[in-house]
Design a protein around this motif. Structure first.
Motif, PDB file in Angstrom:
ATOM      1  N   ASN A   3      16.506  -2.552  -9.666  1.00  0.00           N
ATOM      2  CA  ASN A   3      15.954  -3.984 -10.357  1.00  0.00           C
ATOM      3  C   ASN A   3      14.885  -4.133 -10.925  1.00  0.00           C
ATOM      4  O   ASN A   3      14.843  -4.531 -12.515  1.00  0.00           O
ATOM      5  N   LEU A   4      13.600  -3.324 -11.058  1.00  0.00           N
ATOM      6  CA  LEU A   4      12.641  -2.513 -11.935  1.00  0.00           C
ATOM      7  C   LEU A   4      12.977  -2.507 -13.483  1.00  0.00           C
ATOM      8  O   LEU A   4      12.270  -3.050 -13.766  1.00  0.00           O
ATOM      9  N   THR A   5      14.134  -1.799 -13.225  1.00  0.00           N
ATOM     10  CA  THR A   5      13.975  -1.425 -14.832  1.00  0.00           C
ATOM     11  C   THR A   5      15.259  -1.664 -15.338  1.00  0.00           C
ATOM     12  O   THR A   5      14.704  -2.090 -16.528  1.00  0.00           O
ATOM     13  N   LEU A   6      16.166  -2.889 -15.184  1.00  0.00           N
ATOM     14  CA  LEU A   6      16.413  -4.513 -15.533  1.00  0.00           C
ATOM     15  C   LEU A   6      15.013  -4.637 -15.879  1.00  0.00           C
ATOM     16  O   LEU A   6      15.448  -5.526 -17.125  1.00  0.00           O
ATOM     17  N   VAL A   7      14.028  -5.176 -15.186  1.00  0.00           N
ATOM     18  CA  VAL A   7      12.732  -5.884 -15.718  1.00  0.00           C
ATOM     19  C   VAL A   7      12.393  -4.919 -16.876  1.00  0.00           C
ATOM     20  O   VAL A   7      11.630  -5.903 -17.324  1.00  0.00           O
ATOM     21  N   GLU A   8      12.689  -3.452 -16.658  1.00  0.00           N
ATOM     22  CA  GLU A   8      11.731  -3.008 -18.048  1.00  0.00           C
ATOM     23  C   GLU A   8      12.386  -3.573 -18.957  1.00  0.00           C
ATOM     24  O   GLU A   8      11.952  -3.478 -20.399  1.00  0.00           O
ATOM     25  N   LYS A   9      14.174  -3.496 -18.879  1.00  0.00           N
ATOM     26  CA  LYS A   9      14.542  -3.415 -20.450  1.00  0.00           C
ATOM     27  C   LYS A   9      14.787  -4.789 -20.812  1.00  0.00           C
ATOM     28  O   LYS A   9      14.850  -4.607 -21.848  1.00  0.00           O
ATOM     29  N   MET A  10      14.160  -5.976 -19.706  1.00  0.00           N
ATOM     30  CA  MET A  10      13.627  -7.593 -20.135  1.00  0.00           C
ATOM     31  C   MET A  10      12.872  -7.132 -21.582  1.00  0.00           C
ATOM     32  O   MET A  10      11.813  -8.957 -21.528  1.00  0.00           O
ATOM     33  N   ASN A  67      10.330   3.753 -14.980  1.00  0.00           N
ATOM     34  CA  ASN A  67       9.439   4.084 -16.185  1.00  0.00           C
ATOM     35  C   ASN A  67       7.589   3.272 -15.377  1.00  0.00           C
ATOM     36  O   ASN A  67       7.212   3.960 -16.522  1.00  0.00           O
ATOM     37  N   CYS A  68       8.290   3.231 -13.695  1.00  0.00           N
ATOM     38  CA  CYS A  68       7.141   2.565 -13.786  1.00  0.00           C
ATOM     39  C   CYS A  68       6.164   1.205 -14.442  1.00  0.00           C
ATOM     40  O   CYS A  68       4.660   1.436 -14.643  1.00  0.00           O
ATOM     41  N   GLY A  69       6.784   0.893 -14.885  1.00  0.00           N
ATOM     42  CA  GLY A  69       6.151  -0.508 -16.082  1.00  0.00           C
ATOM     43  C   GLY A  69       6.034  -2.099 -14.884  1.00  0.00           C
ATOM     44  O   GLY A  69       5.686  -2.337 -16.152  1.00  0.00           O
ATOM     45  N   VAL A  70       6.326  -1.920 -13.964  1.00  0.00           N
ATOM     46  CA  VAL A  70       6.409  -3.270 -13.784  1.00  0.00           C
ATOM     47  C   VAL A  70       6.055  -3.624 -12.738  1.00  0.00           C
ATOM     48  O   VAL A  70       5.191  -2.463 -11.569  1.00  0.00           O
ATOM     49  N   GLU A  71       4.646  -4.866 -12.532  1.00  0.00           N
ATOM     50  CA  GLU A  71       4.014  -5.000 -11.364  1.00  0.00           C
ATOM     51  C   GLU A  71       4.378  -6.430 -10.822  1.00  0.00           C
ATOM     52  O   GLU A  71       5.141  -6.871 -11.775  1.00  0.00           O
ATOM     53  N   SER A  72       4.761  -6.231  -9.254  1.00  0.00           N
ATOM     54  CA  SER A  72       5.285  -7.198  -8.756  1.00  0.00           C
ATOM     55  C   SER A  72       4.517  -7.833  -7.870  1.00  0.00           C
ATOM     56  O   SER A  72       3.372  -7.358  -7.516  1.00  0.00           O
TER      57      SER A  72
END
Length: 324
Positions: free
Chosen positions: A67-74, A116-121
């Motif tokens: 799911n975090l990968t999907l957020v990176e793609k956004m 790629n560990c680029g999302v803060e939740s």
């Protein structure tokens, strides 16, 4: 970005699609009122929640990281979720993958596209408290609920463990207290704000959960509250849906509404009970959520203050006479 332009990637999670639909509805309505746009990632899937990490830590991290990968793609670097279980799943995946290259490679080996560990939740409570801020929360208030006295209940994991949560105080959080107070809601001092309600043990350990939940309900009433505010679907279910079970187990007769903090904010913003899902809770909050407009409330307070002035002057004159 200005307030009107704020936009976040939003993960509602499985509970908010079903048993906690009112949490999703009220959060969306409140965010809209505050000028915040929530965008769901396309094709999101279960985060793994509690069951996954009891089976396999790599698999659990992969479910969250997908799911975090999907957020990176956004092209978003912040994801907000209202559900503490989803939040912990995302934060743990981020924490472990960003600190352990071998673990990260193992997790990414299970994914179609690497994370790629680029999302803060962040929890939706954190977004409202820190990003939107107390002044903006207060400015939107149109209605006051003069009968309402709230015990803010955070549950176990909203700010724990501290090294992963990175939000509020792990032993005495105050974010929900301050958010509700800013919205003109009376908040009681509640010592049990982080005690466990029994969480997901409602089926295998029903009596234990009923007793734990009963203690939370009892302490809220002892604190002078006539309503409990929550930020967790599981806590809400244990304290509200199971309240009749709690009464049977403990020989009590609790009848205290347990509603999401977002529903309370929505009521303070003049939104209709229907659009906030107030009809979906088991113990009705109608008796404690009577609303008057902010103007009416201020007028009543001004009249009360004016009525007290002559009494105060009389007392002071009597005291002076006694002294002379």
């Amino acid at each position: 970005k200005s307030m009107a332009e704020k936009e976040y990637a939003y993960f509602s999670g499985c509970s908010l699609e079903g048993t906690a639909k009112e949490y999703d509805e009220s959060l969306r309505a409140v965010m809209k009122a505050l000028g915040v746009s929530l965008v769901e990632p396309d094709d999101w899937s279960c985060c793994g929640s509690t069951p996954a990490h009891t089976v396999d830590h790599v698999f659990a991290a992969a479910l969250a990281a997908r799911n975090l990968t999907l957020v990176e793609k956004m092209n978003k670097d912040v994801l907000t979720t209202p559900c503490p279980s989803c939040l912990v799943a995302f934060k743990k995946a981020q924490y472990n993958m960003s600190r352990d290259e071998a673990f990260k490679d193992e997790v990414n080996g299970l994914l179609d596209e690497a994370y790629n560990c680029g999302v803060e939740s962040k929890s939706s409570l954190q977004i409202i408290y820190e990003d939107i801020g107390l002044d903006a929360i207060a400015a939107r208030v149109t209605h006051i609920m003069p009968d309402l006295k709230v015990a803010p209940y955070y549950g176990c994991i909203l700010s724990r463990p501290p090294e992963i949560a990175q939000f509020d105080d792990p032993e005495n959080p105050v974010s929900m207290d301050k958010v509700l107070t800013a919205a003109g809601i009376q908040v009681q001092d509640f010592a049990f704000k982080m005690e466990c309600c029994g969480a997901a043990f409602g089926v295998p350990k029903r009596e234990m959960v009923n007793r734990l939940s009963g203690k939370v309900l009892e302490m809220a009433i002892d604190a002078g509250a006539n309503c409990i505010a929550v930020a967790c679907p599981l806590c809400q279910q244990n304290l509200d849906l199971r309240q009749e079970q709690v009464n049977k187990t403990t020989g009590s007769n609790y009848n205290i509404p347990v509603i999401y903090f977002t529903q309370l904010l929505g009521l303070a913003y003049g939104l209709s009970p229907k659009e906030l899902g107030m009809d979906k809770v088991i113990v009705s909050a109608d008796s404690v959520t009577r609303r008057i407009t902010r103007e009416e409330y201020e007028k009543i307070k001004a009249e009360e203050a004016a009525a007290k002035k002559p009494q105060k002057a009389k007392k002071e004159a009597a005291a002076e006479e006694t002294n002379n």
